[in-house]
Design an enzyme around this catalytic site. Structure first.
Site, PDB file in Angstrom:
ATOM      1  N   PHE A  19      14.012   3.855  10.980  1.00 56.40           N
ATOM      2  CA  PHE A  19      12.709   3.432  10.474  1.00 56.40           C
ATOM      3  C   PHE A  19      11.843   4.641  10.161  1.00 56.40           C
ATOM      4  O   PHE A  19      11.522   5.442  11.033  1.00 56.40           O
ATOM      5  CB  PHE A  19      12.009   2.492  11.452  1.00 56.40           C
ATOM      6  CG  PHE A  19      10.912   1.724  10.780  1.00 56.40           C
ATOM      7  CD1 PHE A  19      11.203   0.606  10.008  1.00 56.40           C
ATOM      8  CD2 PHE A  19       9.597   2.137  10.882  1.00 56.40           C
ATOM      9  CE1 PHE A  19      10.197  -0.090   9.338  1.00 56.40           C
ATOM     10  CE2 PHE A  19       8.580   1.453  10.221  1.00 56.40           C
ATOM     11  CZ  PHE A  19       8.877   0.330   9.452  1.00 56.40           C
ATOM     12  N   LYS A  47       0.819  -1.194   0.000  1.00 59.80           N
ATOM     13  CA  LYS A  47       0.000   0.000   0.000  1.00 59.80           C
ATOM     14  C   LYS A  47       0.861   1.256   0.000  1.00 59.80           C
ATOM     15  O   LYS A  47       0.392   2.348  -0.286  1.00 59.80           O
ATOM     16  CB  LYS A  47      -0.878   0.031   1.261  1.00 59.80           C
ATOM     17  CG  LYS A  47      -1.734  -1.195   1.398  1.00 59.80           C
ATOM     18  CD  LYS A  47      -2.341  -1.244   2.813  1.00 59.80           C
ATOM     19  CE  LYS A  47      -2.891  -2.616   3.089  1.00 59.80           C
ATOM     20  NZ  LYS A  47      -3.179  -2.809   4.518  1.00 59.80           N
ATOM     21  N   ASP A 102      14.625  -0.826   0.291  1.00 53.05           N
ATOM     22  CA  ASP A 102      15.486  -1.041   1.456  1.00 53.05           C
ATOM     23  C   ASP A 102      16.575  -2.033   1.062  1.00 53.05           C
ATOM     24  O   ASP A 102      17.667  -1.655   0.650  1.00 53.05           O
ATOM     25  CB  ASP A 102      14.613  -1.525   2.612  1.00 53.05           C
ATOM     26  CG  ASP A 102      15.359  -1.567   3.935  1.00 53.05           C
ATOM     27  OD1 ASP A 102      16.514  -1.114   3.973  1.00 53.05           O
ATOM     28  OD2 ASP A 102      14.795  -2.048   4.928  1.00 53.05           O
TER      29      ASP A 102
END
Ligand code: IMP
Ligand code: MG
Length: 178
Positions: A151, A42, A102
């Site tokens: 993060f 998403k 990542d």
């Protein structure tokens, strides 16, 4: 700023400015081609929505959902297709739209999977890319910003499905997931 954010790395204005620049480059590169934006759900949804509005070409859009993370903050290396494409991509110029690359393992898997379906080309556009990742896993073609460790949440990026709707990007306070 949201209380769970440690900082703001990319403001709403800087994301919009960079997105517009990428869209202009894409418009130049895909003139006369058969461009389909393929959003990875998403996280890529916010980026694709803004990006597509600045691409001055007739385009198609479609969506795929994959799972590689669950609710954890580290890659499991396992990719699962949760929602597949609605239509054929044969002969089309596919531009995969991601929020962040990542390790690159998710996109490597996806690209190899999609290559078997006969598209004319597949390229990758990501808003964020980790600076220190191993770029031999997969190369990306359009990058908004390079980012260091930490993060990140906001503008599509989530932690346990939260923070996607925050219009800027920042580092999540470690106390939130510790
Ligand atoms: P990769 O397969 O290691 O490249 O993982 C890519 C996916 O991991 C992205 O599409 C994100 O959904 C998720 N991800 C990686 N880093 C972050 C982060 O800092 N915040 C939120 N999601 C992330
Ligand atoms: Mg994602």
């Amino acid at each position: 700023m949201h209380q769970d954010f440690e900082n703001i790395l990319f403001s709403e204005a800087s994301i919009q400015k960079r997105t517009k620049e990428l869209a202009e480059a894409i418009t130049r590169d895909y003139e006369g081609k058969n461009l389909m934006l393929l959003c990875i759900l998403k996280g890529g949804v916010f980026f694709m929505s803004d990006l597509s509005k600045h691409i001055s070409l007739p385009i198609e859009i479609d969506f795929m959902a994959v799972s590689s993370y669950g609710d954890a903050t580290k890659s499991s290396g396992v990719v699962r297709i949760i929602k597949d494409l609605d239509r054929s991509i044969e002969g089309k110029d596919i531009l995969l739209i991601e929020d962040i690359v990542d390790s690159g393992l998710t996109l490597k898997y996806l690209k190899e999977n999609l290559m078997q379906r006969g598209p004319k080309s597949i390229k990758i556009c990501t808003l964020l890319e980790r600076q220190k990742r191993n770029k031999e896993i997969i190369s990306v073609d359009y990058v908004g910003f390079e980012v260091a460790e930490g993060f990140l949440v906001g503008y599509g990026l989530d932690y346990a499905e939260k923070y996607r709707n925050i219009p800027y990007i920042g580092i999540l306070k470690p106390s939130v997931y510790a």
